[in-house]
Design a protein around this motif. Structure first.
Motif, PDB file in Angstrom:
ATOM      1  N   ASN A  77       0.895  -1.411  -0.083  1.00 31.66           N
ATOM      2  CA  ASN A  77      -0.024   0.181   0.118  1.00 31.66           C
ATOM      3  C   ASN A  77       0.830   1.327  -0.236  1.00 31.66           C
ATOM      4  O   ASN A  77       0.691   2.147  -0.712  1.00 31.66           O
ATOM      5  CB  ASN A  77      -0.807  -0.162   1.192  1.00 31.66           C
ATOM      6  CG  ASN A  77      -2.005   1.208   1.457  1.00 31.66           C
ATOM      7  OD1 ASN A  77      -1.581   2.159   1.725  1.00 31.66           O
ATOM      8  ND2 ASN A  77      -3.068   1.078   0.743  1.00 31.66           N
ATOM      9  N   THR A 206      -6.687  -4.407  14.640  1.00 32.59           N
ATOM     10  CA  THR A 206      -6.092  -4.723  13.361  1.00 32.59           C
ATOM     11  C   THR A 206      -4.700  -5.312  13.795  1.00 32.59           C
ATOM     12  O   THR A 206      -4.328  -5.396  14.861  1.00 32.59           O
ATOM     13  CB  THR A 206      -5.832  -3.625  12.166  1.00 32.59           C
ATOM     14  OG1 THR A 206      -5.017  -2.667  12.999  1.00 32.59           O
ATOM     15  CG2 THR A 206      -7.214  -2.574  12.275  1.00 32.59           C
ATOM     16  N   GLY A 247      -7.925   8.026   4.980  1.00 29.44           N
ATOM     17  CA  GLY A 247      -8.810   6.881   5.004  1.00 29.44           C
ATOM     18  C   GLY A 247     -10.164   6.759   5.011  1.00 29.44           C
ATOM     19  O   GLY A 247     -10.702   5.597   4.941  1.00 29.44           O
ATOM     20  N   ARG A 276      -8.752  -5.774   0.533  1.00 26.87           N
ATOM     21  CA  ARG A 276     -10.033  -5.126   1.137  1.00 26.87           C
ATOM     22  C   ARG A 276      -9.862  -3.656   1.477  1.00 26.87           C
ATOM     23  O   ARG A 276     -10.907  -3.166   2.001  1.00 26.87           O
ATOM     24  CB  ARG A 276     -10.740  -5.870   2.158  1.00 26.87           C
ATOM     25  CG  ARG A 276     -11.252  -7.477   1.460  1.00 26.87           C
ATOM     26  CD  ARG A 276     -11.711  -8.184   2.485  1.00 26.87           C
ATOM     27  NE  ARG A 276     -10.919  -8.637   3.407  1.00 26.87           N
ATOM     28  CZ  ARG A 276     -11.164  -9.305   4.563  1.00 26.87           C
ATOM     29  NH1 ARG A 276     -12.220  -9.812   4.572  1.00 26.87           N
ATOM     30  NH2 ARG A 276     -10.211  -9.726   5.368  1.00 26.87           N
ATOM     31  N   THR A 277      -8.542  -3.299   1.438  1.00 27.16           N
ATOM     32  CA  THR A 277      -8.404  -1.893   1.981  1.00 27.16           C
ATOM     33  C   THR A 277      -8.433  -0.899   0.974  1.00 27.16           C
ATOM     34  O   THR A 277      -7.618  -1.023  -0.248  1.00 27.16           O
ATOM     35  CB  THR A 277      -7.094  -1.803   2.834  1.00 27.16           C
ATOM     36  OG1 THR A 277      -7.127  -2.876   3.910  1.00 27.16           O
ATOM     37  CG2 THR A 277      -6.590  -0.549   3.518  1.00 27.16           C
ATOM     38  N   ARG A 279      -7.770   3.300   0.349  1.00 32.86           N
ATOM     39  CA  ARG A 279      -7.340   4.700   0.754  1.00 32.86           C
ATOM     40  C   ARG A 279      -7.323   5.490  -0.498  1.00 32.86           C
ATOM     41  O   ARG A 279      -7.282   5.215  -1.573  1.00 32.86           O
ATOM     42  CB  ARG A 279      -5.910   4.482   1.244  1.00 32.86           C
ATOM     43  CG  ARG A 279      -5.904   3.693   2.558  1.00 32.86           C
ATOM     44  CD  ARG A 279      -6.357   4.271   3.854  1.00 32.86           C
ATOM     45  NE  ARG A 279      -6.333   3.264   5.048  1.00 32.86           N
ATOM     46  CZ  ARG A 279      -7.044   2.775   5.484  1.00 32.86           C
ATOM     47  NH1 ARG A 279      -8.071   2.384   4.813  1.00 32.86           N
ATOM     48  NH2 ARG A 279      -6.887   1.987   6.716  1.00 32.86           N
TER      49      ARG A 279
END
Length: 327
Positions: A77, A206, A247, A276-277, A279
């Motif tokens: 990321n 997390t 975010g 699944r993230t 930003r």
């Protein structure tokens, strides 16, 4: 994932990594109790730190460690963000790998203990970085990482923003990151996400950890980023591209609206998707004009697995001719 991201089309070589980094084997768990099949324990903070440490060394030649509890970065990321910065610099005509004479200097606003952006930017592109923070623990850890990597040490300065007169005056984001008269090619930031400790406590745990200093600021990420925007009005052309990751999509929309209202001439947005993230990235410039900011950022149509989306003008700007493109 960005087309130039080293992890885009490369499967994880778990067997090879565990041979090189035996500490990873402790995090290779049965898929269920009693099963002979195993998988990496993605839900473990210790496991993600061990993995990041291995990837830093294998893929970037960086010795890296992290104090307990501090935010552990997801490298794919973060690399997406670094390559997007590269795209913006190419758009501006001030960076082309292997063909750039002028130095590139980035400011990481809030480097944290992991110092990830400075480490990636110097390792991948050879850029110089100023890694800025206001937390004693983060500054100590970041300096320790830089000291462990002599090949990067000449390129990275870890700076305590609290020594700036602007910090003492309450301008504690961008203004305190730069020295008087200092210029930078770009700024980047991963702002604190939550507005209060209670809000952070409600967030599901997390595997990436994070201290209160790293995750919480008064007003949350939206106020933090809007403060950066307002301070950029004072710095203007001392920085070519101001950028940040956010975010929350509502933060993206709110900040974009503010930038529209301020008639900032160059504005870009993008989305970073990793699993699944999701930003979002926002970049604004007082040096990029209306027409240059409308150019496509890159041509990666020939990159393996690339499915480039056609850029479209931002539909929220019905009454403005200023460009906002989503990459």
């Amino acid at each position: 994932m960005h087309p130039r991201n080293v992890y885009r089309d490369r499967p994880m070589d778990w067997e090879g990594m565990m041979a090189r980094h035996p500490a990873l084997e402790a995090h290779w768990k049965p898929v269920r109790p009693g099963s002979d099949r195993k998988k990496f324990d993605w839900n473990s903070y210790e496991a993600t730190v061990a993995l990041a440490k291995a990837l830093f060394l294998d893929d970037f030649g960086v010795q890296w460690n992290l104090p307990e509890g501090h935010l552990c970065p997801s490298l794919p990321n973060r690399i997406n963000y670094v390559h997007w910065i590269e795209d913006l610099l190419q758009l501006a005509g001030i960076w082309q790998k292997g063909h750039t004479e002028q130095p590139v200097v980035g400011i990481d606003v809030g480097c944290g203990a992991n110092c990830v952006y400075a480490l990636l930017g110097t390792s991948i592109h050879g850029w110089s970085f100023v890694a800025v923070d206001v937390d004693d623990g983060a500054l100590k850890a970041a300096k320790s990482i830089v000291d462990q990597n002599p090949h990067l040490k000449p390129l990275v300065e870890v700076r305590d923003a609290r020594k700036s007169i602007h910090y003492l005056q309450g301008e504690s984001v961008l203004q305190s990151a730069l020295l008087p008269g200092e210029e930078a090619t770009f700024t980047m930031c991963n702002p604190p996400f939550f507005a209060t400790g209670d809000e952070a406590g409600l967030n599901p745990k997390t595997d990436f950890g994070g201290t209160m200093q790293e995750m919480v600021c008064l007003g949350g990420e939206e106020k933090f980023v809007k403060t950066m925007v307002m301070e950029s009005l004072e710095l203007k052309t001392r920085v070519h591209w101001f950028t940040t990751m956010v975010g929350k999509k509502k933060t993206l929309k709110s900040v974009r609206k503010l930038l529209h209202a301020l008639n900032v001439p160059g504005l870009r947005t993008t989305e970073f998707v990793q699993g699944r993230t999701h930003r979002w990235g926002i970049a604004w410039s007082f040096k990029e004009g209306v027409y240059s900011a409308m150019k496509p950022l890159r041509n990666d149509s020939n990159a393996p697995g690339s499915k480039r989306r056609q850029e479209q003008p931002d539909s929220s700007r019905k009454k403005s001719s200023l460009p906002v493109l989503h990459d």
